[in-house]
Design a protein around this motif. Structure first.
Motif, PDB file in Angstrom:
ATOM      1  N   LYS A 245     -21.267   8.714  19.999  1.00 49.69           N
ATOM      2  CA  LYS A 245     -20.814   7.335  19.941  1.00 49.69           C
ATOM      3  C   LYS A 245     -21.177   6.353  18.736  1.00 49.69           C
ATOM      4  CE  LYS A 245     -21.435   7.405  25.116  1.00 49.69           C
ATOM      5  NZ  LYS A 245     -19.973   7.129  25.769  1.00 49.69           N
ATOM      6  N   ARG A 246     -22.077   7.004  18.092  1.00 48.71           N
ATOM      7  CA  ARG A 246     -22.465   6.250  16.772  1.00 48.71           C
ATOM      8  C   ARG A 246     -21.823   6.885  15.591  1.00 48.71           C
ATOM      9  NH1 ARG A 246     -26.640   4.634  20.050  1.00 48.71           N
ATOM     10  NH2 ARG A 246     -28.179   4.057  20.134  1.00 48.71           N
ATOM     11  N   PHE A 247     -20.879   5.907  15.176  1.00 52.49           N
ATOM     12  CA  PHE A 247     -20.300   6.555  13.900  1.00 52.49           C
ATOM     13  C   PHE A 247     -19.781   5.286  12.972  1.00 52.49           C
ATOM     14  CE2 PHE A 247     -17.002   5.468  16.930  1.00 52.49           C
ATOM     15  CZ  PHE A 247     -15.892   4.987  16.366  1.00 52.49           C
ATOM     16  N   LYS A 248     -19.524   5.648  11.669  1.00 52.38           N
ATOM     17  CA  LYS A 248     -19.040   4.421  10.773  1.00 52.38           C
ATOM     18  C   LYS A 248     -17.857   4.969  10.165  1.00 52.38           C
ATOM     19  CE  LYS A 248     -22.106   6.313   7.257  1.00 52.38           C
ATOM     20  NZ  LYS A 248     -23.249   5.713   6.443  1.00 52.38           N
ATOM     21  N   TYR A 249     -16.933   3.968   9.844  1.00 54.30           N
ATOM     22  CA  TYR A 249     -15.636   4.235   9.239  1.00 54.30           C
ATOM     23  C   TYR A 249     -15.288   3.191   8.177  1.00 54.30           C
ATOM     24  CZ  TYR A 249     -13.444   1.308  12.741  1.00 54.30           C
ATOM     25  OH  TYR A 249     -13.265   0.214  13.590  1.00 54.30           O
TER      26      TYR A 249
ATOM     27  N   HIS B  67     -26.300  12.608   7.153  1.00 54.62           N
ATOM     28  CA  HIS B  67     -26.196  12.286   5.705  1.00 54.62           C
ATOM     29  C   HIS B  67     -26.026  13.556   4.778  1.00 54.62           C
ATOM     30  CE1 HIS B  67     -27.558   8.181   6.743  1.00 54.62           C
ATOM     31  NE2 HIS B  67     -28.411   8.775   7.583  1.00 54.62           N
ATOM     32  N   GLU B  68     -25.898  14.767   5.551  1.00 46.92           N
ATOM     33  CA  GLU B  68     -25.679  15.987   4.690  1.00 46.92           C
ATOM     34  C   GLU B  68     -24.478  16.149   4.308  1.00 46.92           C
ATOM     35  OE1 GLU B  68     -28.353  17.497   3.697  1.00 46.92           O
ATOM     36  OE2 GLU B  68     -29.685  15.993   4.155  1.00 46.92           O
ATOM     37  N   ARG B  69     -23.697  16.093   5.445  1.00 43.56           N
ATOM     38  CA  ARG B  69     -22.100  16.512   5.284  1.00 43.56           C
ATOM     39  C   ARG B  69     -21.250  15.282   4.737  1.00 43.56           C
ATOM     40  NH1 ARG B  69     -20.393  18.482  11.019  1.00 43.56           N
ATOM     41  NH2 ARG B  69     -21.333  16.992  11.610  1.00 43.56           N
ATOM     42  N   PRO B  70     -20.015  15.763   4.110  1.00 40.13           N
ATOM     43  CA  PRO B  70     -19.382  14.388   3.692  1.00 40.13           C
ATOM     44  C   PRO B  70     -18.552  14.072   4.767  1.00 40.13           C
ATOM     45  CG  PRO B  70     -18.549  16.623   3.020  1.00 40.13           C
ATOM     46  CD  PRO B  70     -19.739  16.746   3.538  1.00 40.13           C
ATOM     47  N   MET B  71     -18.089  12.787   4.476  1.00 39.06           N
ATOM     48  CA  MET B  71     -17.433  12.063   5.569  1.00 39.06           C
ATOM     49  C   MET B  71     -15.807  12.725   5.818  1.00 39.06           C
ATOM     50  SD  MET B  71     -17.448   7.951   4.582  1.00 39.06           S
ATOM     51  CE  MET B  71     -18.220   7.286   5.991  1.00 39.06           C
ATOM     52  N   GLU B  72     -15.610  12.810   7.054  1.00 36.98           N
ATOM     53  CA  GLU B  72     -14.088  13.460   7.423  1.00 36.98           C
ATOM     54  C   GLU B  72     -13.036  12.547   7.003  1.00 36.98           C
ATOM     55  OE1 GLU B  72     -13.847  15.351  11.053  1.00 36.98           O
ATOM     56  OE2 GLU B  72     -15.570  14.774  11.537  1.00 36.98           O
TER      57      GLU B  72
ATOM     58  N   ILE C   7       0.805  -1.145  -0.045  1.00 36.56           N
ATOM     59  CA  ILE C   7       0.002  -0.032  -0.056  1.00 36.56           C
ATOM     60  C   ILE C   7       1.149   1.332   0.166  1.00 36.56           C
ATOM     61  CG2 ILE C   7      -1.839   1.515   1.332  1.00 36.56           C
ATOM     62  CD1 ILE C   7      -2.704  -1.330   2.475  1.00 36.56           C
ATOM     63  N   LYS C   8       0.562   2.309  -0.896  1.00 35.10           N
ATOM     64  CA  LYS C   8       1.188   3.493  -0.907  1.00 35.10           C
ATOM     65  C   LYS C   8       0.792   4.419   0.041  1.00 35.10           C
ATOM     66  CE  LYS C   8       2.878   2.953  -5.712  1.00 35.10           C
ATOM     67  NZ  LYS C   8       2.765   3.576  -7.001  1.00 35.10           N
ATOM     68  N   GLU C   9      -0.592   4.682   0.174  1.00 36.37           N
ATOM     69  CA  GLU C   9      -1.341   5.554   1.002  1.00 36.37           C
ATOM     70  C   GLU C   9      -2.440   5.081   1.802  1.00 36.37           C
ATOM     71  OE1 GLU C   9      -2.264  10.086   0.414  1.00 36.37           O
ATOM     72  OE2 GLU C   9      -3.107   8.929  -1.365  1.00 36.37           O
ATOM     73  N   VAL C  10      -2.928   5.384   2.955  1.00 33.97           N
ATOM     74  CA  VAL C  10      -4.101   4.910   3.499  1.00 33.97           C
ATOM     75  C   VAL C  10      -4.678   6.142   4.086  1.00 33.97           C
ATOM     76  CG1 VAL C  10      -4.950   3.280   5.443  1.00 33.97           C
ATOM     77  CG2 VAL C  10      -2.704   2.762   4.014  1.00 33.97           C
ATOM     78  N   LYS C  11      -5.891   6.256   3.961  1.00 30.12           N
ATOM     79  CA  LYS C  11      -6.885   7.179   4.597  1.00 30.12           C
ATOM     80  C   LYS C  11      -7.899   6.514   5.324  1.00 30.12           C
ATOM     81  CE  LYS C  11      -5.564  10.507   1.085  1.00 30.12           C
ATOM     82  NZ  LYS C  11      -6.394  11.496   0.122  1.00 30.12           N
ATOM     83  N   VAL C  12      -8.438   7.067   6.364  1.00 31.18           N
ATOM     84  CA  VAL C  12      -9.666   6.532   7.180  1.00 31.18           C
ATOM     85  C   VAL C  12     -10.667   7.693   6.818  1.00 31.18           C
ATOM     86  CG1 VAL C  12      -8.935   7.258   9.454  1.00 31.18           C
ATOM     87  CG2 VAL C  12     -10.554   5.526   9.198  1.00 31.18           C
ATOM     88  N   HIS C  13     -12.023   7.214   6.334  1.00 32.12           N
ATOM     89  CA  HIS C  13     -13.114   8.228   6.357  1.00 32.12           C
ATOM     90  C   HIS C  13     -14.046   7.967   7.195  1.00 32.12           C
ATOM     91  CE1 HIS C  13     -11.579   9.278   2.113  1.00 32.12           C
ATOM     92  NE2 HIS C  13     -11.346   7.888   2.018  1.00 32.12           N
ATOM     93  N   PHE C  14     -14.579   8.643   7.863  1.00 31.79           N
ATOM     94  CA  PHE C  14     -15.627   8.541   8.770  1.00 31.79           C
ATOM     95  C   PHE C  14     -16.651   9.764   9.280  1.00 31.79           C
ATOM     96  CE2 PHE C  14     -12.256  11.024  10.812  1.00 31.79           C
ATOM     97  CZ  PHE C  14     -12.840  11.658  11.782  1.00 31.79           C
ATOM     98  N   ARG C  15     -17.665   9.382   9.811  1.00 31.85           N
ATOM     99  CA  ARG C  15     -18.643  10.509  10.169  1.00 31.85           C
ATOM    100  C   ARG C  15     -19.720   9.655  10.973  1.00 31.85           C
ATOM    101  NH1 ARG C  15     -21.762  11.072   4.624  1.00 31.85           N
ATOM    102  NH2 ARG C  15     -22.904   9.137   4.244  1.00 31.85           N
ATOM    103  N   ASN C  16     -20.679  10.498  11.531  1.00 34.18           N
ATOM    104  CA  ASN C  16     -21.630  10.342  12.561  1.00 34.18           C
ATOM    105  C   ASN C  16     -22.666   9.169  11.771  1.00 34.18           C
ATOM    106  OD1 ASN C  16     -24.281  10.127  13.610  1.00 34.18           O
ATOM    107  ND2 ASN C  16     -23.721  11.703  14.811  1.00 34.18           N
ATOM    108  N   LEU C  17     -23.074   8.333  12.290  1.00 35.73           N
ATOM    109  CA  LEU C  17     -23.775   7.189  11.559  1.00 35.73           C
ATOM    110  C   LEU C  17     -24.970   7.536  10.817  1.00 35.73           C
ATOM    111  CD1 LEU C  17     -24.045   4.081  11.008  1.00 35.73           C
ATOM    112  CD2 LEU C  17     -25.096   4.063  13.313  1.00 35.73           C
ATOM    113  N   TYR C  18     -25.556   8.749  11.694  1.00 37.75           N
ATOM    114  CA  TYR C  18     -26.985   9.365  11.111  1.00 37.75           C
ATOM    115  C   TYR C  18     -26.750  10.596  10.336  1.00 37.75           C
ATOM    116  CZ  TYR C  18     -28.560   5.882  14.187  1.00 37.75           C
ATOM    117  OH  TYR C  18     -28.705   4.592  15.011  1.00 37.75           O
TER     118      TYR C  18
END
Length: 64
Positions: free
Chosen positions: A60-64, A30-35, A17-28
């Protein structure tokens, strides 16, 4: 470790792997893009690369 901080780690084959990024946001959310946070290679044991990122998750509720 600081409050509301989650440490995410990834193990990959060495030099696979050359580059790794983690994308995440609050589970609920739906308006803003993932960080996005880049993951840093913190260890190489000769066979594997270990990457790590620390993400701030106030809810406490998020997804990545």
């Amino acid at each position: 470790m600081e409050k509301d901080v989650l440490c995410v780690r990834l193990m990959a084959q060495q030099d696979d792997i050359k580059e790794v990024k983690v994308h995440f946001r609050n589970l609920y959310e739906h308006e803003r893009p993932m960080e996005t946070v880049p993951m840093e290679r913190i260890l190489n044991d000769g066979l594997h690369d270990i990457y790590e990122a620390r993400i701030q998750v106030k809810e406490k509720r998020f997804k990545y």
